[in-house]
Design a protein around this motif. Structure first.
Motif, PDB file in Angstrom:
ATOM      1  N   ALA A 216      -5.868   0.768  -5.693  1.00 22.07           N
ATOM      2  CA  ALA A 216      -4.680  -0.165  -6.133  1.00 22.07           C
ATOM      3  C   ALA A 216      -5.058  -1.678  -5.516  1.00 22.07           C
ATOM      4  CB  ALA A 216      -3.342   0.336  -5.122  1.00 22.07           C
ATOM      5  N   ALA A 217      -5.773  -1.825  -4.542  1.00 25.25           N
ATOM      6  CA  ALA A 217      -6.024  -3.080  -3.925  1.00 25.25           C
ATOM      7  C   ALA A 217      -7.077  -3.954  -4.960  1.00 25.25           C
ATOM      8  CB  ALA A 217      -6.746  -2.989  -2.638  1.00 25.25           C
ATOM      9  N   VAL A 218      -8.044  -3.036  -5.361  1.00 25.85           N
ATOM     10  CA  VAL A 218      -8.777  -3.867  -6.634  1.00 25.85           C
ATOM     11  C   VAL A 218      -8.209  -4.195  -7.729  1.00 25.85           C
ATOM     12  CG1 VAL A 218     -10.957  -3.064  -7.974  1.00 25.85           C
ATOM     13  CG2 VAL A 218     -11.038  -2.367  -5.522  1.00 25.85           C
ATOM     14  N   ALA A 219      -7.265  -3.344  -8.280  1.00 24.50           N
ATOM     15  CA  ALA A 219      -6.441  -3.779  -9.415  1.00 24.50           C
ATOM     16  C   ALA A 219      -5.502  -5.203  -9.067  1.00 24.50           C
ATOM     17  CB  ALA A 219      -5.550  -2.474  -9.891  1.00 24.50           C
ATOM     18  N   MET A 220      -5.310  -4.967  -7.847  1.00 22.84           N
ATOM     19  CA  MET A 220      -4.288  -6.227  -7.466  1.00 22.84           C
ATOM     20  C   MET A 220      -5.144  -7.563  -7.211  1.00 22.84           C
ATOM     21  SD  MET A 220      -1.906  -4.667  -4.513  1.00 22.84           S
ATOM     22  CE  MET A 220      -0.498  -5.456  -4.688  1.00 22.84           C
ATOM     23  N   LEU A 221      -6.411  -7.411  -6.897  1.00 26.20           N
ATOM     24  CA  LEU A 221      -7.314  -8.401  -6.639  1.00 26.20           C
ATOM     25  C   LEU A 221      -7.565  -8.904  -8.274  1.00 26.20           C
ATOM     26  CD1 LEU A 221      -9.486  -7.410  -3.635  1.00 26.20           C
ATOM     27  CD2 LEU A 221      -7.848  -9.422  -3.903  1.00 26.20           C
TER      28      LEU A 221
ATOM     29  N   ALA B 195      20.462  -9.102   7.642  1.00 24.88           N
ATOM     30  CA  ALA B 195      20.920 -10.417   7.021  1.00 24.88           C
ATOM     31  C   ALA B 195      21.255 -10.254   5.507  1.00 24.88           C
ATOM     32  CB  ALA B 195      19.764 -11.368   7.054  1.00 24.88           C
ATOM     33  N   ALA B 196      21.295  -9.149   4.986  1.00 25.68           N
ATOM     34  CA  ALA B 196      21.560  -8.624   3.742  1.00 25.68           C
ATOM     35  C   ALA B 196      20.968  -9.588   2.779  1.00 25.68           C
ATOM     36  CB  ALA B 196      23.112  -8.589   3.428  1.00 25.68           C
ATOM     37  N   LEU B 197      19.415  -9.548   2.944  1.00 25.54           N
ATOM     38  CA  LEU B 197      18.750 -10.629   2.078  1.00 25.54           C
ATOM     39  C   LEU B 197      18.234  -9.657   0.744  1.00 25.54           C
ATOM     40  CD1 LEU B 197      16.915 -12.348   4.866  1.00 25.54           C
ATOM     41  CD2 LEU B 197      18.576 -13.341   3.302  1.00 25.54           C
ATOM     42  N   GLY B 198      18.320  -8.502   0.862  1.00 23.89           N
ATOM     43  CA  GLY B 198      17.685  -7.750  -0.591  1.00 23.89           C
ATOM     44  C   GLY B 198      16.086  -7.575  -0.097  1.00 23.89           C
ATOM     45  N   LEU B 199      15.616  -7.492   0.937  1.00 26.99           N
ATOM     46  CA  LEU B 199      14.233  -7.202   1.186  1.00 26.99           C
ATOM     47  C   LEU B 199      13.818  -5.855   0.924  1.00 26.99           C
ATOM     48  CD1 LEU B 199      13.601  -9.971   3.797  1.00 26.99           C
ATOM     49  CD2 LEU B 199      13.245 -10.445   1.471  1.00 26.99           C
ATOM     50  N   GLU B 200      12.798  -5.851   0.081  1.00 27.09           N
ATOM     51  CA  GLU B 200      12.009  -4.244   0.490  1.00 27.09           C
ATOM     52  C   GLU B 200      11.356  -4.014   1.742  1.00 27.09           C
ATOM     53  OE1 GLU B 200      12.158  -1.982  -2.084  1.00 27.09           O
ATOM     54  OE2 GLU B 200      13.462  -3.188  -3.218  1.00 27.09           O
ATOM     55  N   ARG B 201      11.298  -2.650   2.275  1.00 27.37           N
ATOM     56  CA  ARG B 201      10.371  -2.551   3.361  1.00 27.37           C
ATOM     57  C   ARG B 201       9.201  -3.328   3.523  1.00 27.37           C
ATOM     58  NH1 ARG B 201      10.769   2.642   6.800  1.00 27.37           N
ATOM     59  NH2 ARG B 201       9.414   1.868   8.657  1.00 27.37           N
ATOM     60  N   HIS B 202       8.316  -3.244   2.378  1.00 31.18           N
ATOM     61  CA  HIS B 202       6.968  -4.034   2.281  1.00 31.18           C
ATOM     62  C   HIS B 202       7.045  -5.529   2.433  1.00 31.18           C
ATOM     63  CE1 HIS B 202       7.781  -4.389  -2.168  1.00 31.18           C
ATOM     64  NE2 HIS B 202       7.037  -5.492  -1.982  1.00 31.18           N
TER      65      HIS B 202
ATOM     66  N   ALA C  46       0.894  -1.429  -0.163  1.00 34.71           N
ATOM     67  CA  ALA C  46       0.072   0.103   0.128  1.00 34.71           C
ATOM     68  C   ALA C  46       1.022   1.413   0.018  1.00 34.71           C
ATOM     69  CB  ALA C  46      -0.924  -0.022   1.280  1.00 34.71           C
ATOM     70  N   PRO C  47       0.460   2.300  -0.783  1.00 38.98           N
ATOM     71  CA  PRO C  47       1.185   3.344  -0.826  1.00 38.98           C
ATOM     72  C   PRO C  47       1.089   4.329   0.502  1.00 38.98           C
ATOM     73  CG  PRO C  47      -0.538   3.826  -2.258  1.00 38.98           C
ATOM     74  CD  PRO C  47      -0.625   2.283  -1.737  1.00 38.98           C
ATOM     75  N   GLU C  48       2.545   4.589   1.259  1.00 33.75           N
ATOM     76  CA  GLU C  48       2.401   5.299   2.144  1.00 33.75           C
ATOM     77  C   GLU C  48       2.498   6.860   2.170  1.00 33.75           C
ATOM     78  OE1 GLU C  48       5.285   4.027   5.391  1.00 33.75           O
ATOM     79  OE2 GLU C  48       5.149   2.135   4.860  1.00 33.75           O
ATOM     80  N   GLU C  49       1.905   7.342   2.932  1.00 36.61           N
ATOM     81  CA  GLU C  49       1.948   8.977   2.829  1.00 36.61           C
ATOM     82  C   GLU C  49       3.509   9.404   3.546  1.00 36.61           C
ATOM     83  OE1 GLU C  49      -0.424  11.065   1.381  1.00 36.61           O
ATOM     84  OE2 GLU C  49      -1.255   9.196   0.935  1.00 36.61           O
ATOM     85  N   GLU C  50       3.639  10.551   3.660  1.00 33.70           N
ATOM     86  CA  GLU C  50       5.019  11.041   4.156  1.00 33.70           C
ATOM     87  C   GLU C  50       5.066  10.721   5.536  1.00 33.70           C
ATOM     88  OE1 GLU C  50       6.126  14.991   3.322  1.00 33.70           O
ATOM     89  OE2 GLU C  50       5.827  14.722   0.847  1.00 33.70           O
ATOM     90  N   ASP C  51       3.765  10.880   6.282  1.00 30.28           N
ATOM     91  CA  ASP C  51       3.704  10.475   7.654  1.00 30.28           C
ATOM     92  C   ASP C  51       3.739   9.027   8.263  1.00 30.28           C
ATOM     93  OD1 ASP C  51       1.124   9.850   7.120  1.00 30.28           O
ATOM     94  OD2 ASP C  51       0.363  11.684   8.415  1.00 30.28           O
ATOM     95  N   GLY C  52       3.836   8.142   7.065  1.00 30.03           N
ATOM     96  CA  GLY C  52       3.609   6.734   7.200  1.00 30.03           C
ATOM     97  C   GLY C  52       2.520   6.006   7.301  1.00 30.03           C
ATOM     98  N   THR C  53       1.387   6.996   7.243  1.00 27.59           N
ATOM     99  CA  THR C  53      -0.017   6.340   7.340  1.00 27.59           C
ATOM    100  C   THR C  53      -0.450   6.170   5.610  1.00 27.59           C
ATOM    101  OG1 THR C  53      -1.304   8.621   6.714  1.00 27.59           O
ATOM    102  CG2 THR C  53      -0.785   7.948   9.095  1.00 27.59           C
ATOM    103  N   ILE C  54      -1.379   5.145   5.436  1.00 27.01           N
ATOM    104  CA  ILE C  54      -2.059   4.622   4.373  1.00 27.01           C
ATOM    105  C   ILE C  54      -3.293   5.311   3.934  1.00 27.01           C
ATOM    106  CG2 ILE C  54      -2.729   2.693   3.022  1.00 27.01           C
ATOM    107  CD1 ILE C  54      -0.904   1.059   4.800  1.00 27.01           C
ATOM    108  N   SER C  55      -3.377   6.017   2.984  1.00 28.42           N
ATOM    109  CA  SER C  55      -4.545   6.715   2.559  1.00 28.42           C
ATOM    110  C   SER C  55      -5.558   5.684   1.860  1.00 28.42           C
ATOM    111  CB  SER C  55      -4.055   7.927   1.392  1.00 28.42           C
ATOM    112  OG  SER C  55      -5.398   8.102   0.691  1.00 28.42           O
ATOM    113  N   VAL C  56      -6.670   5.511   2.449  1.00 23.87           N
ATOM    114  CA  VAL C  56      -7.720   4.626   1.833  1.00 23.87           C
ATOM    115  C   VAL C  56      -7.924   4.766   0.290  1.00 23.87           C
ATOM    116  CG1 VAL C  56     -10.016   3.884   2.161  1.00 23.87           C
ATOM    117  CG2 VAL C  56      -8.567   4.222   4.200  1.00 23.87           C
TER     118      VAL C  56
END
Length: 154
Positions: free
Chosen positions: A30-35, A101-108, A14-24
């Motif tokens: 985006a969720a509908v498109a993913m589904l 662990a240097a696994l190359g994981l993204e934050r999400h 989910a796209p995060e806002e600058e303050d770390g929240t998620i805008s519904v």
């Protein structure tokens, strides 16, 4: 039906806002498109074809590391990053641990992994939850990364 990992990945992406929240307003479209993408018959059949062509061994996916050695490393990392020594990793400690662990994981991907590891949803992960979940789910994430990389070359 979504697997728990797919649902966690959707929320984690989910796209995060600058303050770390998620805008519904931004997340729902985006969720509908993913589904739709996950459930489209053409996507399901394409995914099946990709899985047939994506023959990766666990050792290859995990950078040549054996499972037992990785699990021992998970325990060591857990103990090292349990900064407050309360026998749990909170969200910050968990992220530091995975980064080390240097696994190359993204934050999400890290957030998705935390959601999968935290079986009792208390926001903290004990060493049993951590080790039991880590290898299998990291293997899945690494396989997905390889499939996506292979897909871009097909």
């Amino acid at each position: 039906m979504l697997s728990r990992m797919q649902a966690n990945a959707m929320v984690a992406a989910a796209p995060e806002e600058e303050d770390g929240t998620i805008s519904v307003d931004k997340f729902v479209p985006a969720a509908v498109a993913m589904l739709r993408a996950l459930s489209a018959p053409s996507a399901v059949s394409e995914r099946a074809r990709m899985l047939e062509r994506a023959d990766f061994t666990p050792i290859e996916l995990m950078g040549g590391r054996e499972r037992a050695a990785m699990e021992a490393n998970f325990v060591d990392a857990f103990l090292k990053y349990d900064v407050d020594k309360n026998h749990f990793l909170d969200e910050n400690e968990f992220e530091l641990c995975l980064n080390s662990a240097a696994l190359g994981l993204e934050r999400h991907e890290m957030y998705a992994l935390m959601g999968l590891a935290d079986h009792n949803s208390d926001g903290q992960i004990d060493v049993k939850e951590f080790v039991a979940c880590a290898y299998a789910h990291l293997l899945h994430i690494k396989r997905e990364q390889k499939i996506q990389a292979a897909q871009s070359t097909w």
